[in-house]
Design an enzyme around this catalytic site. Structure first.
Site, PDB file in Angstrom:
ATOM      1  N   ARG A 199       6.155   1.243   2.166  1.00 52.62           N
ATOM      2  CA  ARG A 199       7.107   1.996   1.692  1.00 52.62           C
ATOM      3  C   ARG A 199       8.219   1.632   2.225  1.00 52.62           C
ATOM      4  NH1 ARG A 199       3.353   6.460   2.618  1.00 52.62           N
ATOM      5  NH2 ARG A 199       4.884   7.591   3.960  1.00 52.62           N
ATOM      6  N   ARG A 257       0.458   4.229   0.441  1.00 50.24           N
ATOM      7  CA  ARG A 257       0.038   5.417   1.270  1.00 50.24           C
ATOM      8  C   ARG A 257       0.607   4.983   2.731  1.00 50.24           C
ATOM      9  NH1 ARG A 257      -5.394   8.199   0.339  1.00 50.24           N
ATOM     10  NH2 ARG A 257      -4.565   9.145   2.252  1.00 50.24           N
ATOM     11  N   CYS A 258       1.079   3.754   3.041  1.00 46.42           N
ATOM     12  CA  CYS A 258       1.336   3.279   4.450  1.00 46.42           C
ATOM     13  C   CYS A 258       2.996   3.356   4.321  1.00 46.42           C
ATOM     14  CB  CYS A 258       0.962   1.701   4.362  1.00 46.42           C
ATOM     15  SG  CYS A 258       1.688   0.974   5.694  1.00 46.42           S
ATOM     16  N   SER A 259       3.399   4.099   5.501  1.00 50.24           N
ATOM     17  CA  SER A 259       4.893   4.199   5.761  1.00 50.24           C
ATOM     18  C   SER A 259       5.493   2.950   5.988  1.00 50.24           C
ATOM     19  CB  SER A 259       5.182   5.123   6.931  1.00 50.24           C
ATOM     20  OG  SER A 259       4.516   4.615   8.111  1.00 50.24           O
ATOM     21  N   ASN A 315       0.706  -1.160   0.007  1.00 51.50           N
ATOM     22  CA  ASN A 315       0.032   0.005   0.039  1.00 51.50           C
ATOM     23  C   ASN A 315       0.838   1.146   0.014  1.00 51.50           C
ATOM     24  OD1 ASN A 315      -1.739   2.183   0.461  1.00 51.50           O
ATOM     25  ND2 ASN A 315      -2.432   1.046   2.178  1.00 51.50           N
TER      26      ASN A 315
END
Length: 117
Positions: free
Chosen positions: A16, A11-13, A9
């Site tokens: 990433r 948008r998920c730190s 995802n």
């Protein structure tokens, strides 16, 4: 080495960070944005068996959808919980890394190193 797959995802730190950690070690990575391309019930069942978890343990229980769908009901079956993750992939804990018949959740990101090294 077998190709690494990450259910990601962007948008998920943590997702990433896990992807960056993998990219620093390997360049042949299959990135699946699971919110756009959710895994099937069979794929989730397979991931659960690799992780040694039950369905509820793979769910993000703090998501509003978890409460809205009454997924905290202890009478729900594994199949019902898995179906909820198929229909609402936001409920799936992330990121999940798969390689060589093994799986790990990237929380913390370094936890995936055990299955790729």
């Amino acid at each position: 080495m077998t190709k690494i797959t990450i259910l990601h995802n962007p948008r998920c730190s943590k997702s990433r960070e896990t992807l960056a950690l993998l990219q620093a070690r390997e360049n042949d990575i299959n990135v699946i944005e699971y919110l756009k391309n959710p895994p099937s019930a069979n794929e989730i069942s397979h991931i659960l068996s690799l992780l040694g978890l039950n369905a509820r343990q793979l769910m993000r229980t703090k998501e509003s959808e978890y409460k809205d769908l009454s997924l905290d009901n202890v009478n729900l079956t594994e199949a019902q919980l898995i179906e909820a993750m198929v229909n609402t992939p936001k409920l799936i804990e992330r990121p999940i890394v798969l390689v060589n018949g093994k799986a790990a959740i990237g929380r913390p990101p370094e936890s995936v190193l055990a299955i790729i090294e």
